[in-house]
Design a protein around this motif. Structure first.
Motif, PDB file in Angstrom:
ATOM      1  N   LEU A  94      33.486  32.886  42.305  1.00  0.00           N
ATOM      2  CA  LEU A  94      33.319  33.014  43.769  1.00  0.00           C
ATOM      3  C   LEU A  94      33.106  34.481  44.152  1.00  0.00           C
ATOM      4  N   PRO A  95      32.458  34.705  45.312  1.00  0.00           N
ATOM      5  CA  PRO A  95      32.275  36.086  45.783  1.00  0.00           C
ATOM      6  C   PRO A  95      33.619  36.816  45.840  1.00  0.00           C
ATOM      7  N   SER A  96      33.622  38.067  45.408  1.00  0.00           N
ATOM      8  CA  SER A  96      34.890  38.776  45.236  1.00  0.00           C
ATOM      9  C   SER A  96      35.633  38.935  46.562  1.00  0.00           C
ATOM     10  N   GLU A  97      34.916  39.051  47.668  1.00  0.00           N
ATOM     11  CA  GLU A  97      35.578  39.219  48.952  1.00  0.00           C
ATOM     12  C   GLU A  97      36.372  37.955  49.312  1.00  0.00           C
TER      13      GLU A  97
ATOM     14  N   PHE B  89      28.471  35.979  38.843  1.00  0.00           N
ATOM     15  CA  PHE B  89      28.602  34.828  39.737  1.00  0.00           C
ATOM     16  C   PHE B  89      28.552  35.226  41.207  1.00  0.00           C
ATOM     17  N   ASP B  90      28.574  36.513  41.476  1.00  0.00           N
ATOM     18  CA  ASP B  90      28.730  36.969  42.849  1.00  0.00           C
ATOM     19  C   ASP B  90      27.374  37.420  43.403  1.00  0.00           C
ATOM     20  N   VAL B  91      26.736  36.534  44.172  1.00  0.00           N
ATOM     21  CA  VAL B  91      25.394  36.804  44.685  1.00  0.00           C
ATOM     22  C   VAL B  91      25.403  37.966  45.680  1.00  0.00           C
ATOM     23  N   GLU B  92      26.436  38.008  46.530  1.00  0.00           N
ATOM     24  CA  GLU B  92      26.532  39.113  47.496  1.00  0.00           C
ATOM     25  C   GLU B  92      26.657  40.446  46.775  1.00  0.00           C
ATOM     26  N   ASN B  93      27.490  40.453  45.752  1.00  0.00           N
ATOM     27  CA  ASN B  93      27.697  41.670  44.975  1.00  0.00           C
ATOM     28  C   ASN B  93      26.388  42.108  44.310  1.00  0.00           C
TER      29      ASN B  93
ATOM     30  N   ASP C  57      28.685  41.535  39.027  1.00  0.00           N
ATOM     31  CA  ASP C  57      29.426  40.347  38.620  1.00  0.00           C
ATOM     32  C   ASP C  57      28.444  39.180  38.639  1.00  0.00           C
TER      33      ASP C  57
END
Lengths: 474, 474
Positions: free
Chosen positions: A191-194, B419-423, B417
């Motif tokens: 999942l997104p880290s935030e 899995f983290d698309v935003e990242n 990361d």
């Protein structure tokens, strides 16, 4: 009355659901679900305000008129505050985030190749956060009415409400019970880290956080370390205590005539031996691998064909979520495949029963030879505690090592690895051949364990944790 | 010549492939794949017997007539022994076990809800074990010819051959290099326990086992403890050393006219800035989340539209496996979706190039501004070492924390990361805005690292490990 407490219980589902009867009158019915059953004793012995989501149009209207006084089945009175959410916010919260995302991640069901939910940002903000904020507002209002009341948040729907309350009421006593498995940092990394940080930070704002087993507890401590960079000593009191059932309730149920009548209905042509499973059609319950294991057993033990039947009481669940719908279809397909391969005119290997009838489950509990619980992961699994209480055939429990209940019951079960179909076939074979003496002794031990650690004991333990947490705060 | 060694290299693919030319004559062509390139220096400097699978009808016939003497590109001679397998056994070994099962488990791609491969027992026995046995037979025959030769097994196709050799030749010096990630016990638990135990036991029969990074090495030590119950001290010498490339080879390639000509072909209308990825269409490479990240960046930074293009050179791979075929289709669908949403008549956000042309990749290496390597997991990732060697635009490397190469290069990359698309969107934005001075300094540092730790150094390290292992055995 000396230790009568003031409690604010917060859960997504409430203890009653409201509908209208044939005269258009508002009627309350006892809510479904194990959590509501488990928390019912609180209402009898303490002064409880229960905060829950308004689920229907009737409840939404009721919510608008403010908290109401309700009466539990045993006549005890409690205060009920329903929170109405915008339907779209609730849909994003429940159908997009809580069930497919959080439940999947925490049960090892996430599809790592392609995210099952690609764009989480909007659903998180406008769904999960918005609904948690509405719950937090309601809790703050209740705390303002009674600042000394302790707050008991329940489960994965409400991970961030504690932080939202804490920021506004630093002195409040807040606790949270997570009823599903907790997983380590690598599992959360999908999942997104935030979002992950916010979930951990939300729970960290409690005075106490509790899980069903030490495994989930230590995974939580580890993932808080990874995502918050904090030592456990700085955070909440984190404890493990498995939930339980009321043995007397099940023993009474099992004696009811309408339960006994259902036994015939359940097994119109009962085979010599019955392997039973009772679950929702949730991928975490692992019905498909259970059917395949039974197929493997029939393949290698032709002598069992015609003599053993697998009965799966599966309540269709969360079918509005595409993965659940696809899984339920695959469950039916797998059962049909095994029946086509091994079945005869006189004997059907796998019987699927999709009726959602609790008394039918109790009837089945009485009458199995082997009970299969092979969950991929399971916070606790109450079936593993309920069914042995009332079983009348010296039935054997085959239990997943990944169910929370395994830690309590492992000495008296045949263990299974949920991903290993061969191992599950071995376990079913072993369970069917276990000598009577051992079966009796195991069943008696499981019953003794559940009696000694019943629902009352669990409730008492949760309140003791609250006391420790309040003392630490004071 | 003093340290010229006798080596038996064992890999599924050989260093050459045989076909027939237009006159029906047998011709040898250099084999494809990084592993074969990496091991080529061995042939020049040592006495090598190479054992590999016969892949075609021509090779099957060649295998029947026994080992042949072959000549490498630089004129050095080596012995080649092709092993012919029954086509069905090879299919089960390669298409059922090695790629979808072992590769998926070791790259975090396994579908935990429903096993992608339900009945493994037959494919394991008649495919993977049978092919490993044929390899072991060939190794034993070669060892009988030269008992002092050291055996170098390569990769995930040959996990159990070492045990099969060890049982028959206890004194042999056996080593294994695993080129893909190793994963911990929980990830292995999805497979039947007997298969998992056999894999670990097979590798444990070596004198030395090596991985690209310390992470994979320690996961192996941990999983051996879990599945074999043995202390690491009792087993093989387990080491970590990242593979590398030959910098001179790439610098020469980049100067070739036919590479320079391909640049125009690659970017017919080059946008101001190019984000590049070069991979196989393997789910582990994570192209879909990379496209989505670029879409997120275009969403939030409208000023970048029309100015930045993502170019994905994706070689179609393993399309005989249904998951790969479905993934490749989803890759195309995702690119089309982003192009439809953000593209204009003058500008296409994502360009997919599916040509399998190595010189085109080198041309692209020269000309990127940002190179995206966002693998879900990756044993090492050679693109991350090759491309910076020849890049002529002070390009920035955006690199997955889950690639083996990350451990070596992390000081000079923008980390992501997987899995983290935003990242990943943040990382692309950051990479595009990095000041020139830093870009230059990072690129120079990556090049210095690859020069200092080149392919020759890796080969030397592997031979030094063999020496230590032989000494321990003596």
């Amino acid at each position: 009355m000396a230790d009568r407490r003031r409690l604010i219980v917060v859960s997504n589902r409430g203890p009653v659901t409201y509908g209208t009867d044939e005269h258009g009158e508002l009627v309350a019915r006892r809510g479904a679900g194990g959590l509501v059953t488990a928390l019912a004793p609180l209402v009898t012995r303490h002064d409880v305000t229960w905060i829950a989501s308004a689920m229907s149009q009737e409840e939404r209207e009721l919510a608008a008129s403010g908290p109401v006084e309700e009466q539990a089945g045993d006549g005890s009175r409690y205060r009920l505050r329903l929170v109405a959410h915008a339907p779209e916010a609730y849909r994003l919260y429940y159908d997009t985030i809580a069930n497919p995302v959080l439940w999947f991640v925490q049960h090892g069901l996430w599809d790592w190749m392609v995210d099952p939910r690609a764009d989480l940002t909007v659903a998180w903000r406008d769904g999960y956060v918005a609904v948690n904020r509405a719950f937090a507002d309601a809790v703050v209002q209740e705390l303002d009415r009674d600042p000394g009341a302790a707050v008991l948040f329940q489960d994965y729907h409400l991970y961030i409400a504690p932080r939202l309350v804490r920021d506004r009421r630093p002195e409040a006593v807040l606790s949270h019970f997570v009823h599903i498995p907790w997983v380590g940092p690598a599992a959360w990394d999908v999942l997104p880290s935030e979002i992950v940080r916010t979930i951990h930070d939300g729970l960290f704002a409690n005075d106490a956080v509790a899980f069903h087993t030490e495994r989930w507890r230590s995974a939580f401590v580890e993932s808080c370390g990874a995502f918050l960079g904090t030592a456990a000593a700085e955070g909440p009191l984190v404890t493990a205590c498995p939930i339980s059932v009321d043995p007397e309730e099940f023993e009474q149920l099992a004696r009811r005539d309408d339960v006994r009548r259902r036994t015939d209905d359940l097994f119109p042509a009962r085979p010599e031996r019955v392997i039973l499973r009772v679950d929702r059609t949730d991928p975490a319950k692992n019905a498909i691998r259970g059917f395949r294991a039974f197929g493997r057993l029939l393949e290698r033990r032709a002598d069992l064909r015609g003599k053993v039947g697998m009965f799966a009481l599966l309540h269709p669940s969360r079918l509005s979520i595409p993965e659940y719908e696809a899984y339920a279809a695959e469950v039916e397909r797998t059962a049909a495949e095994i029946n086509e391969r091994y079945g005869t005119l006189e004997w059907t290997p796998v019987t699927l029963d999709l009726r959602d009838d609790f008394l039918l489950s109790v009837a089945a509990y009485r009458d199995y030879d082997v009970l299969l619980v092979n969950s991929i992961k399971d916070g606790l699994n109450l079936v593993a505690k309920e069914a042995p209480l009332v079983n009348a055939r010296d039935g054997v429990l085959v239990l997943s090592r990944e169910a929370g209940a395994f830690d309590e019951l492992e000495a008296w079960v045949v263990p299974v690895d949920p991903f290993d179909v061969e191992n599950q076939a071995d376990a079913l074979e072993h369970a069917l051949e276990l000598p009577l003496e051992l079966r009796r002794s195991w069943l008696a031990s499981i019953r003794a364990q559940v009696h000694a650690h019943d629902l009352d004991a669990w409730v008492a333990a949760q309140l003791a944790v609250l006391d420790r947490a309040s003392t630490m705060r004071a």
